[in-house]
Scaffold this motif. Structure first.
Motif, PDB file in Angstrom:
ATOM      1  N   THR A 125      44.178  38.647  43.857  1.00 59.86           N
ATOM      2  CA  THR A 125      42.673  38.753  43.821  1.00 59.86           C
ATOM      3  C   THR A 125      41.994  37.603  44.863  1.00 59.86           C
ATOM      4  N   LEU A 126      42.546  36.365  44.643  1.00 60.28           N
ATOM      5  CA  LEU A 126      42.107  35.225  45.306  1.00 60.28           C
ATOM      6  C   LEU A 126      42.587  35.293  46.984  1.00 60.28           C
ATOM      7  N   TYR A 127      43.786  35.820  47.149  1.00 61.55           N
ATOM      8  CA  TYR A 127      44.385  35.741  48.351  1.00 61.55           C
ATOM      9  C   TYR A 127      43.802  36.998  49.064  1.00 61.55           C
ATOM     10  N   SER A 128      43.460  38.208  48.338  1.00 58.68           N
ATOM     11  CA  SER A 128      42.646  39.124  48.913  1.00 58.68           C
ATOM     12  C   SER A 128      41.242  39.205  49.188  1.00 58.68           C
ATOM     13  N   ARG A 129      40.693  38.240  48.483  1.00 59.74           N
ATOM     14  CA  ARG A 129      39.054  37.744  48.447  1.00 59.74           C
ATOM     15  C   ARG A 129      38.405  38.957  48.110  1.00 59.74           C
ATOM     16  N   GLY A 130      38.706  39.329  46.735  1.00 58.87           N
ATOM     17  CA  GLY A 130      38.184  40.557  46.183  1.00 58.87           C
ATOM     18  C   GLY A 130      37.020  40.100  45.220  1.00 58.87           C
ATOM     19  N   ARG A 131      35.914  40.031  45.748  1.00 57.53           N
ATOM     20  CA  ARG A 131      34.768  39.359  44.815  1.00 57.53           C
ATOM     21  C   ARG A 131      34.493  40.068  43.661  1.00 57.53           C
ATOM     22  N   VAL A 132      34.414  41.667  43.634  1.00 58.68           N
ATOM     23  CA  VAL A 132      34.378  42.392  42.434  1.00 58.68           C
ATOM     24  C   VAL A 132      35.286  42.203  41.456  1.00 58.68           C
ATOM     25  N   LEU A 133      36.473  42.138  41.842  1.00 58.01           N
ATOM     26  CA  LEU A 133      37.699  42.093  40.864  1.00 58.01           C
ATOM     27  C   LEU A 133      37.772  40.433  40.227  1.00 58.01           C
ATOM     28  N   MET A 134      37.178  39.577  41.027  1.00 55.16           N
ATOM     29  CA  MET A 134      37.296  38.124  40.460  1.00 55.16           C
ATOM     30  C   MET A 134      36.187  38.030  39.296  1.00 55.16           C
ATOM     31  N   PHE A 135      35.095  38.676  39.760  1.00 54.93           N
ATOM     32  CA  PHE A 135      33.989  38.606  38.692  1.00 54.93           C
ATOM     33  C   PHE A 135      34.395  39.435  37.615  1.00 54.93           C
ATOM     34  N   SER A 136      34.981  40.554  37.420  1.00 54.74           N
ATOM     35  CA  SER A 136      35.281  41.608  36.584  1.00 54.74           C
ATOM     36  C   SER A 136      36.370  40.801  35.831  1.00 54.74           C
ATOM     37  N   GLN A 137      37.230  40.114  36.292  1.00 56.43           N
ATOM     38  CA  GLN A 137      38.381  39.426  35.754  1.00 56.43           C
ATOM     39  C   GLN A 137      37.674  38.315  34.948  1.00 56.43           C
ATOM     40  N   GLY A 138      36.561  37.538  35.255  1.00 59.66           N
ATOM     41  CA  GLY A 138      35.961  36.691  34.664  1.00 59.66           C
ATOM     42  C   GLY A 138      35.401  37.061  33.305  1.00 59.66           C
ATOM     43  N   ILE A 139      34.801  38.333  33.577  1.00 58.27           N
ATOM     44  CA  ILE A 139      34.260  38.899  32.411  1.00 58.27           C
ATOM     45  C   ILE A 139      35.591  39.267  31.230  1.00 58.27           C
TER      46      ILE A 139
END
Length: 226
Positions: A125-139
């Motif tokens: 997710t970091l390398y593909s710069r996925g904003r939604v996936l990164m935030f969802s992963q945080g949740i």
């Protein structure tokens, strides 16, 4: 460092070998354009090339950025598939834990499997710069942290040290994901902070180390107390 040495240093860091020629051509064009600028400014050929290479920045940083860029699709696919599997598996894991906890030891490893999943998804997710996936992963990480904390309050079991390390890891990971979302958003808008992004890349290694520690504690706990 001359042009050839610089390009070789960058290419050494590229995982997608099919892109090597394309990346090499792109680097050569950038260096030659900058070299021409310095040559026109009055520098001789050798000095102009050295200054052009220096202007490019660190070969390690450029190599890492190029690697991220040319593996974008692969990382995007892995992060989406991995996150989808995690979302599907979590309710099933919790159901099995509730029904079979204490009967099948494998259910005690579910949180370890989830940490491994999170580490892989975080990297992609970091390398593909996925904003939604990164935030969802945080949740998801925070929900898993909350579940573990409530479980620890109810069951002060012999593996409390494992639960503590896992819960702390999940909490830190959720905070990292939330803050990283904002940084990714800035990078996409064209205002990346490389120093900050480097810290988020360092957390990837930290997450792997903590996952390994949790796994070892869990294995040791099972062998000692089960």
């Amino acid at each position: 460092m001359n042009k050839q040495e610089y390009i070789e240093k960058v290419l050494w860091q590229i995982d997608g070998k099919a892109y090597l020629n394309e990346i090499k051509a792109e680097l050569e064009n950038h260096i030659e354009d900058r070299k021409e600028y310095y040559t026109n400014a009055g520098y001789d050929n050798e000095i102009a090339e050295e200054k052009a290479v220096a202007h490019m920045g660190s070969a390690e940083d450029i190599g890492e950025e190029m690697n991220m860029l040319y593996n974008y699709k692969k990382h995007k696919i892995i992060s989406i598939v991995g996150f989808s599997l995690l979302i599907i598996c979590l309710p099933f894991q919790w159901f099995l834990t509730y029904i079979f906890d204490g009967i099948f030891s494998i259910v005690k490893y579910f949180s370890v499997f989830n940490l491994i999943f999170l580490a892989v998804i975080y990297r992609c997710t970091l390398y593909s710069r996925g904003r939604v996936l990164m935030f969802s992963q945080g949740i998801i990480s925070f929900c898993m942290f909350f579940y573990m904390i409530s479980d620890m309050i109810k069951l002060l079991d012999l593996l409390i040290s494992y639960s503590c390390v896992t819960a702390i890891t999940l909490f830190i990971h959720s905070i990292v994901c939330f803050t990283c979302t904002a940084e990714i958003n800035s990078a996409i808008k064209g205002n990346p902070n490389n120093a900050v992004m480097k810290r988020y890349r360092m957390w990837e290694k930290g997450l792997y180390i903590l996952t390994a520690i949790c796994t070892l504690i869990r294995i040791a706990g099972l062998s000692l107390f089960n």
